[in-house]
Design a protein around this motif. Structure first.
Motif, short mmCIF file in Angstrom:
data_model
loop_
_atom_site.label_atom_id
_atom_site.label_comp_id
_atom_site.label_asym_id
_atom_site.label_seq_id
_atom_site.Cartn_x
_atom_site.Cartn_y
_atom_site.Cartn_z
N THR A 121 38.54 26.68 52.06
CA THR A 121 38.73 26.94 50.64
C THR A 121 39.45 28.27 50.47
OG1 THR A 121 36.66 28.14 50.35
CG2 THR A 121 36.55 25.72 50.18
N ASP A 122 39.69 28.65 49.26
CA ASP A 122 40.38 29.92 49.00
C ASP A 122 39.41 31.10 48.90
OD1 ASP A 122 42.92 28.83 49.01
OD2 ASP A 122 42.89 28.38 46.87
N ARG A 123 38.16 30.89 49.25
CA ARG A 123 37.18 31.97 49.16
C ARG A 123 37.36 32.96 50.31
NH1 ARG A 123 31.66 28.72 48.85
NH2 ARG A 123 32.59 27.75 50.67
N GLN A 124 36.89 34.18 50.07
CA GLN A 124 36.93 35.21 51.11
C GLN A 124 35.97 34.85 52.24
OE1 GLN A 124 39.58 37.02 50.78
NE2 GLN A 124 38.64 39.01 50.61
#
Length: 175
Positions: A121-124
């Motif tokens: 995903t685009d999460r850190q």
């Protein structure tokens, strides 16, 4: 993502540096499933527990104790994930007893691994620290039957080809 988790990891590294002086800090990203990343954050937020610890045990001949866990292909230091209320040092001692049936005199700090759990995903990515202590065996003998989930144990006097992480290849082995 939990800002407290980042503060915990930063405080851990600062505390280890204050106690042991220089810290050999190794950081790398680890691909994981989004559910595994979420479970790590949830465990920290619910129980204040993240990461794990182990002991790089070296005997008088300079050999290093290595374990190969059933779920992995390579050799590693004996270690485990932390339990609620357990310090990193307590985790390392418990893991060594469970994996190899021995105790060690913890003499210092070998490395601190900051494993950044990274999903697609685009999460850190989130940090999952693993503290590896240096130690010498005291009492007990290496179990002939490894602990639960351990495929094999060995005293290595040379670096095996199939290591779980590259930093173990830097070991100086032998007397």
């Amino acid at each position: 993502m939990s800002a407290e988790l980042h503060r915990h990891v930063n405080a851990l590294v600062a505390d280890l540096a204050a106690e042991h002086g220089e810290v050999d800090l190794v950081g790398r990203r680890v691909d994981c499933h989004p559910d595994d990343r979420d479970a790590l954050v949830e465990s920290f937020e619910s129980f204040g527990v993240v990461g794990g610890a182990g002991v790089r045990v070296r005997d008088d001949d300079g050999r290093v104790l290595l374990a190969r866990f059933e779920a992995t292909e390579g050799w590693v230091d004996p270690g485990d994930g932390r339990l609620p209320g357990e310090s990193y040092r307590e985790c390392a001692r418990r893991a060594l007893e469970e994996v190899a049936g021995i105790d060690a005199d913890i003499a210092g700090l070998a490395q601190v691994h900051l494993l950044y759990m990274d999903d697609w995903t685009d999460r850190q990515p989130v940090p999952n620290p693993y503290v590896c202590f240096d130690g010498r065996p005291v009492g007990g003998e290496l179990e002939t039957t490894p602990g639960d989930g351990v495929a094999a144990l060995k005293w290595a006097d040379s670096v095996p080809e199939n290591l779980l992480y590259d930093e173990l290849a830097e070991l100086s082995l032998g007397g």
